[in-house]
Design a protein around this motif. Sequence first.
Motif, PDB file in Angstrom:
ATOM      1  N   TRP A 116      -5.469  -5.960   0.023  1.00  0.00           N
ATOM      2  CA  TRP A 116      -4.517  -4.859  -0.068  1.00  0.00           C
ATOM      3  C   TRP A 116      -5.013  -3.737  -0.971  1.00  0.00           C
ATOM      4  CZ3 TRP A 116      -1.320  -5.130   3.714  1.00  0.00           C
ATOM      5  CH2 TRP A 116      -0.861  -6.362   4.182  1.00  0.00           C
ATOM      6  N   GLU A 117      -5.718  -4.073  -2.040  1.00  0.00           N
ATOM      7  CA  GLU A 117      -6.205  -3.040  -2.953  1.00  0.00           C
ATOM      8  C   GLU A 117      -7.204  -2.119  -2.258  1.00  0.00           C
ATOM      9  OE1 GLU A 117      -6.358  -6.373  -3.783  1.00  0.00           O
ATOM     10  OE2 GLU A 117      -4.580  -6.400  -5.061  1.00  0.00           O
ATOM     11  N   CYS A 140       0.853  -1.195   0.000  1.00  0.00           N
ATOM     12  CA  CYS A 140       0.000   0.000   0.000  1.00  0.00           C
ATOM     13  C   CYS A 140       0.886   1.242   0.000  1.00  0.00           C
ATOM     14  CB  CYS A 140      -0.905   0.002   1.225  1.00  0.00           C
ATOM     15  SG  CYS A 140      -1.966  -1.423   1.336  1.00  0.00           S
ATOM     16  N   GLU A 193      -5.316   0.130   0.113  1.00  0.00           N
ATOM     17  CA  GLU A 193      -4.637   1.194  -0.635  1.00  0.00           C
ATOM     18  C   GLU A 193      -5.631   2.281  -1.051  1.00  0.00           C
ATOM     19  OE1 GLU A 193      -1.963   3.550  -2.905  1.00  0.00           O
ATOM     20  OE2 GLU A 193      -1.761   2.311  -1.123  1.00  0.00           O
TER      21      GLU A 193
END
Length: 176
Positions: free
Chosen positions: A166-167, A59, A170
């Motif tokens: 994680w996306e 991130c 982020e």
Amino acid sequence: MSNIAARIAEIDIEIARLQEEKARLLGIELQINPYANLKTLSNKAFGEGWSEPWVASKCPSLVQDRHAGYDLTSEALGRVELKSTRLPLASKITYNQCHPNDCDYFLFIDYNTIDGTENIFLMPSADFQLLHPSQQHGRNDLCYSATGCSSRRNAAILENYRINGWEELERIAGGK
């Protein structure tokens, strides 16, 4: 942390990054467990030397910024204290050295060393008391300990703060 341990942590992160890039270029799903060797690290090497750089690599909007009470910062979230564990554990999960008055958010990450998955929870520090923490140390430094997912009550509370990968983390931290 020793220079050798720090370098090993850097190499582990680079290997995982290269494996992900190779899988992407080949159009295959990555089957390698990036968390398999985490239990070999000391607590400090795991937290500061491995987990903080790993999160920052996954991130980019979360920038390492180590201060008393927080480890990462982002424009969207402010000061973020990272608390991570290596699963499965023989006993209950406990997040130690929590400083809710020194950060804006807690990022709790449980890395599964068996199957290579992770649980990610992002909780505003104002909500930390929902976990019914206990004060650590006998001092007035407002340092707490809280049981994590192994407590049914706290597991249910943390579910309200689950991040799906994680996306998503982020995106929330300020990425595109």
